[in-house]
Scaffold this active site. Sequence first.
Site, PDB file in Angstrom:
ATOM      1  CE1 TYR A 146      37.566  -7.442  59.249  1.00 46.81           C
ATOM      2  CE2 TYR A 146      38.755  -5.394  59.174  1.00 46.81           C
ATOM      3  CZ  TYR A 146      38.115  -6.773  58.444  1.00 46.81           C
ATOM      4  OH  TYR A 146      38.498  -7.028  57.124  1.00 46.81           O
ATOM      5  CE  LYS A 195      27.099  -9.784  47.706  1.00 43.14           C
ATOM      6  NZ  LYS A 195      27.431  -9.912  46.356  1.00 43.14           N
ATOM      7  CG  ASP A 227      29.599  -8.957  44.039  1.00 47.13           C
ATOM      8  OD1 ASP A 227      29.199  -7.650  44.397  1.00 47.13           O
ATOM      9  OD2 ASP A 227      28.804  -9.806  43.598  1.00 47.13           O
ATOM     10  CG  ASP A 251      41.253  -4.715  55.670  1.00 50.13           C
ATOM     11  OD1 ASP A 251      42.047  -4.141  55.446  1.00 50.13           O
ATOM     12  OD2 ASP A 251      41.152  -5.847  56.595  1.00 50.13           O
ATOM     13  CG  ASP A 255      45.485  -4.181  51.446  1.00 51.74           C
ATOM     14  OD1 ASP A 255      45.754  -2.924  51.914  1.00 51.74           O
ATOM     15  OD2 ASP A 255      46.092  -5.144  52.152  1.00 51.74           O
TER      16      ASP A 255
END
Length: 361
Positions: A146, A195, A227, A251, A255
């Site tokens: 980001y 990852k 994942d 992020d 959620d």
Amino acid sequence: MNYKIGVIPGDGIGPEIVKEARRVLDTAAEKYGFSLEYTELLMGGASIDVHGIPLTDETIAEAKTKDAVLMGSIGGDAKTSPWYQLPPEKRPEAGLLKLRKSLNLFANLRPAYLYEELKAACPLRDEIIGDGFDMLIMRELTGGLYFGARRTVVENGVREATDTLVYNENEIRRIAIKGFDIARKRRKKVCSVDKANVLDSSRLWRSVVEDVAKDYPDVELSHMLVDNCAMQLVKNPAQFDVILTENMFGDILSDEASMVTGSIGMLSSASLNETKFGLYEPSHGSAPDIAGQNIANPIATILSAAMLLRYSLDQDAAADAIEAAVRQVLKDGYRTVDIMSEGCTQVGTEEMGARIAERIR
Ligand code: NAD
């Protein structure tokens, strides 16, 4: 001991829920023998109304003199509020981004805890929920995808977009240290999520986290690919204590983790910097649709106040007492309208705050 707390009531339901969090904080402080000195700070729409901008430099300077800042929430109804006629950099949310940046708040903490009494709101099946879960997602907040360089170009008539995911080892080290420190206040388990089978930034992440772990032999470290973590959160959420991860993964995972708890009015959060300082706020917004009606659930803000005591003031016993009082009030059957279920007693914002404070005494 006397602590200096900045308070940003904010907009919408903000002032109502912050008032109850302060009531609970004061009760805990009295019982555990410390005092809290509050300074109200203007941010968001409330600041626009007075100063024309969502956050002044004077407010930032004032916030920096505090041990911690407790916030309600900011913002209004984007369709009807005049704040949203202003250019983006003058709208309420710009104040929050500026505050996070000015205070260098790089570590975001979002607990996901399932209350026995609110199990019905959890979308997972009973056999998956088991005895419930209690995890904390620690997300890096100021680096990664980001914040990396990005561009969109047209080459031979084809549009091409690039985003860059950059982390240096110092950024990883400081969040890893926070993660391990916080795990020591919990069940002493860190699951670092990356990852590393694909990304160089993740391989660096993993290697730095392993390095930091050497200073925390009492904390158990494991690694998980992002994942797999997304699956494990809905397959076996009880396995997690602290999940430590980079900005974008955090992020998404935070959620997901909050959804499995079921109720937005219950979710607290904290953003910390390298010192003990932190900004504590509920995960939900300012809910302008229910503002001023004494029906908002103040528990997310009250639990954020408990985090403030634990992480910025090291008043762990007082924090435990607030969390136990919240559990007891739920056990006693009191509910605000958003978490109401059959056979329970519906109460308003003020009564919920008062009942939690009562149980601390
Ligand atoms: P929201 O979280 O304010 O509301 C979503 C829904 O949840 C609404 O129906 C609301 O009534 C309900 N709700 C939220 N908190 C509740 C509580 N404590 N008790 C009972 N019900 C609750 O999200 P939104 O409607 O998308 O956003 C409203 C405003 O809040 C916007 O201006 C947005 O930018 C802002 N916002 C601020 C923050 C923040 O301050 N950190 C975060 C998210 C959204």
